[in-house]
Design a protein around this motif. Sequence first.
Motif, PDB file in Angstrom:
ATOM      1  N   SER A  44      -9.896   7.241   2.725  1.00 42.80           N
ATOM      2  CA  SER A  44     -10.902   6.389   2.078  1.00 42.80           C
ATOM      3  C   SER A  44     -10.340   5.793   0.793  1.00 42.80           C
ATOM      4  O   SER A  44      -9.686   6.486   0.010  1.00 42.80           O
ATOM      5  CB  SER A  44     -12.162   7.199   1.757  1.00 42.80           C
ATOM      6  N   ILE A  45     -10.584   4.488   0.605  1.00 43.60           N
ATOM      7  CA  ILE A  45     -10.198   3.810  -0.628  1.00 43.60           C
ATOM      8  C   ILE A  45     -11.409   3.095  -1.198  1.00 43.60           C
ATOM      9  O   ILE A  45     -12.401   2.867  -0.511  1.00 43.60           O
ATOM     10  CB  ILE A  45      -9.048   2.799  -0.403  1.00 43.60           C
ATOM     11  N   SER A  46     -11.329   2.762  -2.471  1.00 41.21           N
ATOM     12  CA  SER A  46     -12.431   2.068  -3.141  1.00 41.21           C
ATOM     13  C   SER A  46     -12.285   0.561  -2.980  1.00 41.21           C
ATOM     14  O   SER A  46     -11.170   0.033  -2.887  1.00 41.21           O
ATOM     15  CB  SER A  46     -12.445   2.424  -4.630  1.00 41.21           C
ATOM     16  N   PHE A  97       0.818  -1.205   0.000  1.00 42.13           N
ATOM     17  CA  PHE A  97       0.000   0.000   0.000  1.00 42.13           C
ATOM     18  C   PHE A  97       0.859   1.264   0.000  1.00 42.13           C
ATOM     19  O   PHE A  97       0.660   2.162  -0.826  1.00 42.13           O
ATOM     20  CB  PHE A  97      -0.932   0.001   1.212  1.00 42.13           C
ATOM     21  N   ALA A 128      -4.528   7.609  -2.366  1.00 36.06           N
ATOM     22  CA  ALA A 128      -4.714   7.430  -0.919  1.00 36.06           C
ATOM     23  C   ALA A 128      -3.377   7.242  -0.215  1.00 36.06           C
ATOM     24  O   ALA A 128      -3.137   7.797   0.857  1.00 36.06           O
ATOM     25  CB  ALA A 128      -5.634   6.241  -0.664  1.00 36.06           C
ATOM     26  N   GLU A 146     -14.674   3.548   0.994  1.00 35.07           N
ATOM     27  CA  GLU A 146     -15.437   4.781   0.846  1.00 35.07           C
ATOM     28  C   GLU A 146     -16.941   4.594   0.972  1.00 35.07           C
ATOM     29  O   GLU A 146     -17.656   5.536   1.322  1.00 35.07           O
ATOM     30  CB  GLU A 146     -15.111   5.429  -0.500  1.00 35.07           C
ATOM     31  N   VAL A 195      -7.949   3.890   7.772  1.00 31.47           N
ATOM     32  CA  VAL A 195      -8.225   3.551   6.376  1.00 31.47           C
ATOM     33  C   VAL A 195      -9.541   2.788   6.314  1.00 31.47           C
ATOM     34  O   VAL A 195      -9.724   1.781   7.020  1.00 31.47           O
ATOM     35  CB  VAL A 195      -7.079   2.724   5.765  1.00 31.47           C
ATOM     36  N   PHE A 251      -3.645  -1.521  -2.916  1.00 35.16           N
ATOM     37  CA  PHE A 251      -4.232  -2.229  -1.785  1.00 35.16           C
ATOM     38  C   PHE A 251      -4.473  -3.683  -2.144  1.00 35.16           C
ATOM     39  O   PHE A 251      -5.176  -4.000  -3.102  1.00 35.16           O
ATOM     40  CB  PHE A 251      -5.553  -1.577  -1.366  1.00 35.16           C
ATOM     41  N   GLN A 286      -7.147   3.951  -7.864  1.00 32.18           N
ATOM     42  CA  GLN A 286      -7.272   5.083  -6.956  1.00 32.18           C
ATOM     43  C   GLN A 286      -6.456   4.910  -5.682  1.00 32.18           C
ATOM     44  O   GLN A 286      -6.360   5.833  -4.863  1.00 32.18           O
ATOM     45  CB  GLN A 286      -8.753   5.299  -6.602  1.00 32.18           C
ATOM     46  N   ASP A 287      -5.854   3.735  -5.488  1.00 26.01           N
ATOM     47  CA  ASP A 287      -5.112   3.473  -4.261  1.00 26.01           C
ATOM     48  C   ASP A 287      -3.905   4.383  -4.113  1.00 26.01           C
ATOM     49  O   ASP A 287      -3.550   4.795  -3.004  1.00 26.01           O
ATOM     50  CB  ASP A 287      -4.647   2.009  -4.226  1.00 26.01           C
ATOM     51  N   ARG A 314      -8.796  -0.085  -8.053  1.00 27.09           N
ATOM     52  CA  ARG A 314      -7.432  -0.137  -7.533  1.00 27.09           C
ATOM     53  C   ARG A 314      -6.557   1.003  -8.051  1.00 27.09           C
ATOM     54  O   ARG A 314      -5.556   1.334  -7.440  1.00 27.09           O
ATOM     55  CB  ARG A 314      -6.782  -1.473  -7.862  1.00 27.09           C
TER      56      ARG A 314
END
Length: 392
Positions: free
Chosen positions: A362-364, A251, A374, A343, A340, A257, A370-371, A368
């Motif tokens: 916040s992560i989706s 991460f 974060a 979202e 963590v 993630f 979008q990690d 991935r």
Amino acid sequence: MDPLSALKDFTIRGELDNITRIDDEFRFAGDYSFPCTIETAFRSKQGNFYTLEALLFFIRHHHVKHSEYIQSARLHRIPAVTLPDRKPLLDYLQGRIASYESIELLPVDEYRPDDPSYGAIPPISSFGAGGESTLPEPLDYVSLLRARERPLKDRESLLECRNRDFYSVLVASTRREEERHRIESQQRKDGLVAKTRLIGSDDRGDDGVGYDSTPRPKMHLKGSKIGEGVPIILVPSAFQTLITIYNVKEFLEDGVFVSSEAKVKAMRGAPKPDCVTVQKKLSRDRVVAAYEVRDKPSTFKPEDWDRVVAVFVLGKEWQFKDWPFKDHVEIFNKIIGFYVRFEDDSVESAKMVKQWNVKIISISKNKRHQDRAAALEVWDRLEEFMRSRSHS
């Protein structure tokens, strides 16, 4: 080619529109022609063989409700396919099954070339003495060959491997990374890793590694400043949290993630590491900072607590049991906290955390890509906190 097999071929290839009716015959794109009422090799559970006309009408209307299909068949005065025969017949024509007990295909040699229902190979008498064709139209042998083709693989079946799944790809891709973790853990115990971290700007450049020239504190400082050695980031040992000692490296270093459960499976029974080293890098060869990640604060000595700079919180009070601080205010004044979460998790899951001085990241669950944003937010907050501590 028998009419049932021809109909199956055209169904699988999506060429039902190329089957046309001319007078009392069905013509399959110029490849075959059969009488409309010829019996096929598919026997109904009632005992009779379905005609080609009945099967073609069914496959063209199978998507409507069975009751509506029956009414339409009656209006067109075409024998209807019964409900018990509907699914196996559709599975066979669409290629989901290769055969069925109700199908009684004749041996190939029982289809006579002079049979008008055969239509695929012209009889010898159709050729003149010199070999020239006496048929009204030339025979398209390429179309005949294509009509006998069978799809062996499609893009979905190519991805299916017996007794294997994509988990093996994950294992293969992380095996080298796990070995690197093991080596770095051993190096830390030997004091080799700490030698290359957080050294003064006047000592950089002699060992060939491109470190950032920003000065870092390396003296033992009590109170709010950082103790001597590699800074420590704490993570929960419980799996109820998203970030653990198993997946923190991917991460923070790679911006990806990976669930702790997947990492544990990839380790194939290897023991959980006591410590993981994570690095903030500007490039592959340029290290900005490095941190130790641990999840057993109960084993800490006082000098270890002096090096703790950050904690990933679980959101439970018991995580801070026996910590050498009087309350949460003191903890999060001296240590930056991160929580963590996914979202789309409920607000209730972060209700306790919102009462603390903690940064919520916040992560989706699925996106991935979008990690990395974060992870960069964690690094930015941590570096800002480190600068404030070193100057306080």
